[in-house]
Design an enzyme around this catalytic site. Structure first.
Site, short mmCIF file in Angstrom:
data_model
loop_
_atom_site.label_atom_id
_atom_site.label_comp_id
_atom_site.label_asym_id
_atom_site.label_seq_id
_atom_site.Cartn_x
_atom_site.Cartn_y
_atom_site.Cartn_z
N ASP A 14 -12.96 -8.48 3.72
CA ASP A 14 -14.18 -8.47 2.91
C ASP A 14 -14.82 -9.85 2.85
O ASP A 14 -16.05 -9.97 2.84
CB ASP A 14 -13.91 -7.94 1.49
CG ASP A 14 -14.07 -6.41 1.42
OD1 ASP A 14 -14.00 -5.76 2.48
OD2 ASP A 14 -14.27 -5.87 0.31
N TYR A 42 0.82 -1.21 0.00
CA TYR A 42 0.00 0.00 0.00
C TYR A 42 0.85 1.26 0.00
O TYR A 42 0.55 2.22 -0.70
CB TYR A 42 -0.93 0.01 1.22
CG TYR A 42 -2.27 -0.63 0.93
CD1 TYR A 42 -2.35 -2.01 0.78
CD2 TYR A 42 -3.41 0.13 0.80
CE1 TYR A 42 -3.57 -2.60 0.51
CE2 TYR A 42 -4.64 -0.46 0.53
CZ TYR A 42 -4.71 -1.82 0.39
OH TYR A 42 -5.90 -2.40 0.11
N LYS A 96 2.05 -15.27 3.91
CA LYS A 96 2.38 -16.13 2.76
C LYS A 96 3.88 -16.43 2.88
O LYS A 96 4.69 -16.13 1.99
CB LYS A 96 2.03 -15.39 1.46
CG LYS A 96 2.13 -16.22 0.20
CD LYS A 96 1.03 -17.26 0.05
CE LYS A 96 1.27 -18.13 -1.16
NZ LYS A 96 0.32 -19.27 -1.25
N ASP A 152 -7.00 -6.63 3.62
CA ASP A 152 -8.01 -5.97 2.79
C ASP A 152 -8.95 -7.03 2.21
O ASP A 152 -10.18 -6.89 2.26
CB ASP A 152 -7.32 -5.19 1.66
CG ASP A 152 -8.32 -4.48 0.77
OD1 ASP A 152 -9.27 -3.89 1.32
OD2 ASP A 152 -8.17 -4.54 -0.47
N ASP A 191 -3.98 -18.30 1.61
CA ASP A 191 -4.92 -19.01 0.74
C ASP A 191 -5.76 -19.99 1.58
O ASP A 191 -6.98 -20.10 1.40
CB ASP A 191 -4.22 -19.71 -0.43
CG ASP A 191 -2.93 -20.43 -0.04
OD1 ASP A 191 -2.51 -20.34 1.13
OD2 ASP A 191 -2.34 -21.09 -0.92
C1 IPM Z 1 -10.73 -0.67 2.81
C2 IPM Z 1 -10.77 -0.16 1.39
C3 IPM Z 1 -9.52 0.70 1.12
C4 IPM Z 1 -8.33 -0.22 1.26
C5 IPM Z 1 -9.52 1.40 -0.25
C6 IPM Z 1 -10.74 2.25 -0.45
C7 IPM Z 1 -8.27 2.21 -0.47
O1 IPM Z 1 -10.91 -1.20 0.49
O2 IPM Z 1 -10.73 0.14 3.75
O3 IPM Z 1 -10.68 -1.88 2.99
O4 IPM Z 1 -7.96 -0.91 0.29
O5 IPM Z 1 -7.75 -0.26 2.33
MG MG Z 2 -11.13 -3.08 1.35
#
Ligand code: IPM
Ligand code: MG
Length: 372
Positions: free
Chosen positions: A253, A144, A193, A249, A225
């Site tokens: 999700d 990042y 990893k 990240d 993974d």
């Molecule tokens: C999150 C989002 C951000 C990230 C983006 C919007 C830059 O996906 O907060 O998870 O990748 O960290």
């Molecule tokens: Mg995200």
């Protein structure tokens, strides 16, 4: 307690769910005798409209002079991403705040509430043992913030993103994860990893060193993974999942869809002095903005997390979370969590953003406070 809170509602559903969350904050302040001073700042497309930038200096200054930040959401419709107003809006707003305040850890608690089990994309037998985990994601290292470049060599277009970790960055977030595990079920799963990446090898080594300072915590390593797979086939095994920026990240999700709606979850970004930003990770959902249908629970739960982690107000935080749960038990559902066909014996009522909040407020004033 007297505290200043910077409120950045942002775009899309941000302002409407934020206004509801502030009603809840106000109710808690009155009930428990606190004084929270709210100052609103512009961020995202809303800020761009006024001053041509996604994170104006005034907003930064406002955050700097506050005790915590309550964030809504930023970003615009997919079809309008080419407009300057929306170009890099999320990154300019969110990544800049992370950098500015050295938010090195992102905490994302994920629970499947018994009353909403039917909403989970997972089968009942997979979640019957309960799902209650927190992803602790490192936020300042990895690819990042390493060098990003595009170049041409030997007539070939190439690109690279440097994934860099210092031992200090790893140690800092590891301490956050272990301290959190101490207050929970005492298990940390560190995800990397290390079979391929040098940064992951260092990650694993440093996490092992830090783990020795927490002998009462069970520590295990998992390759990313495998972790992605385990989150889907056996999420009950996890308590605190500690991982790198990029893997976090993605995994956060994956974990976020397990409860069935992004409209329920809160997240916290913290620095090592305990200053934090609290936000629903669900995005600005411009397609449903302004229609009084967005689920306010994620933003309301973000208030609870703020009170708990930044101000140490555990009872207040629990009273909000319990009011939310009671409201769900009563059968109130916003559109994202309304599936009458999946809830055979419960009488469900479809409600809007404001009605949902009103029900939560009713429980807040009347709830008993029992510790979970
Ligand atoms: C999150 C989002 C951000 C990230 C983006 C919007 C830059 O996906 O907060 O998870 O990748 O960290
Ligand atoms: Mg995200």
């Amino acid at each position: 307690m007297k505290k200043n809170i910077a409120v950045l509602a942002g775009d899309g559903i941000g302002p409407e769910v934020m206004s509801q969350a502030l009603l809840v904050l106000d109710a808690v302040a009155k009930q428990f005798g606190h004084q929270f001073t709210i100052s609103e700042g512009l961020v995202g497309g809303a800020a761009y409209d006024k001053g041509g930038t996604h994170l104006p200096d005034e907003t930064k200054a406002l955050c700097q002079s506050s005790d915590a930040i309550l964030f809504g959401s930023v970003g615009g419709p997919v079809a309008q991403q080419h407009l300057d107003k929306w170009k890099n809006c999320e990154a300019n707003s969110i990544l800049s705040l992370r950098k500015l305040f050295s938010f090195n850890a992102n905490l994302r608690p994920v629970r499947i509430l018994p009353e909403l089990q039917a909403l989970s994309p997972l089968k009942a037998e997979i979640i019957q043992k309960g799902v209650d985990l927190v992803i602790v994601r490192e936020l300042l290292g990895d690819c990042y913030f390493g060098e990003h470049k595009q170049f041409i060599e030997g007539g070939m277009r190439q690109a690279s993103d440097l994934s860099l970790y210092t031992e200090e960055q790893i140690a800092n977030v590891a301490h956050t994860a272990f301290r959190l595990a101490k207050m929970r079920r005492k298990k940390v799963t560190s995800v990397d990893k290390a079979n391929v990446l040098a940064a992951s090898k260092l990650w694993r080594t440093v996490v092992k060193e830090i783990a020795q300072e927490y002998p009462d915590i069970q520590t295990e390593n998992l390759l990313v993974d495998n972790c992605a797979m385990q989150l889907v086939i056996n999420p009950s095994q996890f308590d605190v999942v500690l991982t790198t920026n990029m893997f976090g990240d993605i995994l956060s999700d994956v974990a976020a869809v397990l409860p069935g709606s992004l409209g329920l979850l809160a997240s916290a970004s913290l620095n090592s002095s305990g200053f934090g930003l609290y936000e629903p990770p669900g995005g600005s959902a411009p397609d449903i903005a302004g229609k009084d249908i967005a689920n306010p629970i994620a933003q309301i739960n973000s208030v609870a997390l703020l009170l708990r982690l930044s101000f140490g107000l555990e009872t207040e935080a629990l009273s909000i979370e319990q009011a939310v749960e009671s409201t769900l038990k009563d059968g109130f559902r916003t559109k994202d969590i309304y599936r009458p066909e999946a809830a055979k014996d419960t009488n469900l009522s479809l409600v809007g953003t404001q009605q949902m909040t009103n029900q939560i407020l009713k429980h807040l004033s009347g709830v008993e406070h029992h510790v979970r």
